[in-house]
Design a protein around this motif. Structure first.
Motif, mmCIF file in Angstrom:
data_model
loop_
_atom_site.group_PDB
_atom_site.id
_atom_site.type_symbol
_atom_site.label_atom_id
_atom_site.label_comp_id
_atom_site.label_asym_id
_atom_site.label_seq_id
_atom_site.Cartn_x
_atom_site.Cartn_y
_atom_site.Cartn_z
ATOM 1 N N HIS A 26 0.832 -1.200 0.000
ATOM 2 C CA HIS A 26 0.000 0.000 0.000
ATOM 3 C C HIS A 26 0.871 1.258 0.000
ATOM 4 O O HIS A 26 0.608 2.215 -0.744
ATOM 5 N N ASP A 30 1.030 4.001 -3.026
ATOM 6 C CA ASP A 30 0.716 5.400 -2.753
ATOM 7 C C ASP A 30 1.844 6.318 -3.229
ATOM 8 O O ASP A 30 1.590 7.445 -3.667
ATOM 9 N N VAL A 77 1.968 7.872 3.775
ATOM 10 C CA VAL A 77 0.707 7.826 3.027
ATOM 11 C C VAL A 77 -0.181 9.000 3.446
ATOM 12 O O VAL A 77 -0.340 9.263 4.642
#
Length: 233
Positions: A26, A30, A77
């Motif tokens: 993730h 990102d 993030v």
């Protein structure tokens, strides 16, 4: 020059649970389009260095390392530098972890660390962190020192239209996070306002040992830059 301190090798599987791998994926996704020095390679660097600092500090518990990997992978993030919202990173991390089925208490703890990790001005109060959060903070801050730190400062400054240097604009050492984020600065001043002060703020002995040579390199660079700017070199 201070002798370089080499981080220990780390078992590539240490702490890499399914949740940690998902968090890393993730974080990499990102950062995929970032061109400011905070892209996928920077994410991997922070994760690797955080794990290595943890091992050098004597931490080998897989659950502890998993917490470090997850925090390091998610700490950039939806960061405030992109969103303008100081809470966005922590909220995004918590939402991701809950979506992955992580216990709410774990998601809250990681989010709390992410909310407190970032540098918000040299004179602003330090926010409390867990033991894992302090190690990740060191890994994040080490990435702002040395050759890589200089390159990242210049890349980020150029990407947001920040001037490289203005001799009429002195460095500004903010007392509040709001003042730090709102200030008009230059890339060279940013190195003085942030990177040059990091060694005194690190949490672990390992990070402080790594910081010595990087800080010396940074200060030599700044001295050389000033000499060239003033026509003395």
């Amino acid at each position: 020059m201070t002798d370089m301190f080499v981080l220990p090798d780390v078992d590539e599987h240490l702490g890499m649970t399914d949740l940690a791998r998902a968090a890393l994926a993730h974080g990499l996704a990102d950062a995929a389009t970032d061109r400011t020095g905070h892209g996928p390679h920077a994410v991997r660097m922070v994760v690797h260095n955080a794990r290595a600092v943890a091992v050098a500090e004597g931490h080998t518990d897989p659950d502890f390392i998993e917490r470090i990997v997850i925090t390091a992978a998610l700490q950039d993030v939806a960061d405030v530098k992109r969103t303008g919202d100081a809470k966005s990173g922590a909220e995004a991390a918590r939402a991701f972890l809950i979506g992955q089925g992580a216990p709410a208490a774990f998601a809250d703890a990681v989010a709390a660390d992410i909310a407190s990790i970032k540098f918000q001005g040299a004179h602003t109060p330090r926010r409390p962190l867990s033991a894992a959060g302090r190690i990740v903070q060191d890994a994040v801050w080490l990435a702002s020192l040395g050759a890589i730190g200089i390159c990242r400062a210049m890349a980020y400054g150029g990407a947001i239209g920040r001037e490289m240097y203005d001799p009429d604009l002195p460095a500004f050492y903010a007392d509040t996070a709001e003042a730090y984020l709102a200030q008009t600065t230059t890339s060279i001043n940013h190195l003085l306002e942030k990177a040059a002060r990091i060694p005194d703020m690190l949490n672990t002995a390992t990070a402080r040992r790594i910081a010595k040579s990087r800080h010396e390199f940074l200060m030599r660079f700044l001295a050389q830059f000033t000499a060239e700017w003033e026509g003395r070199a």
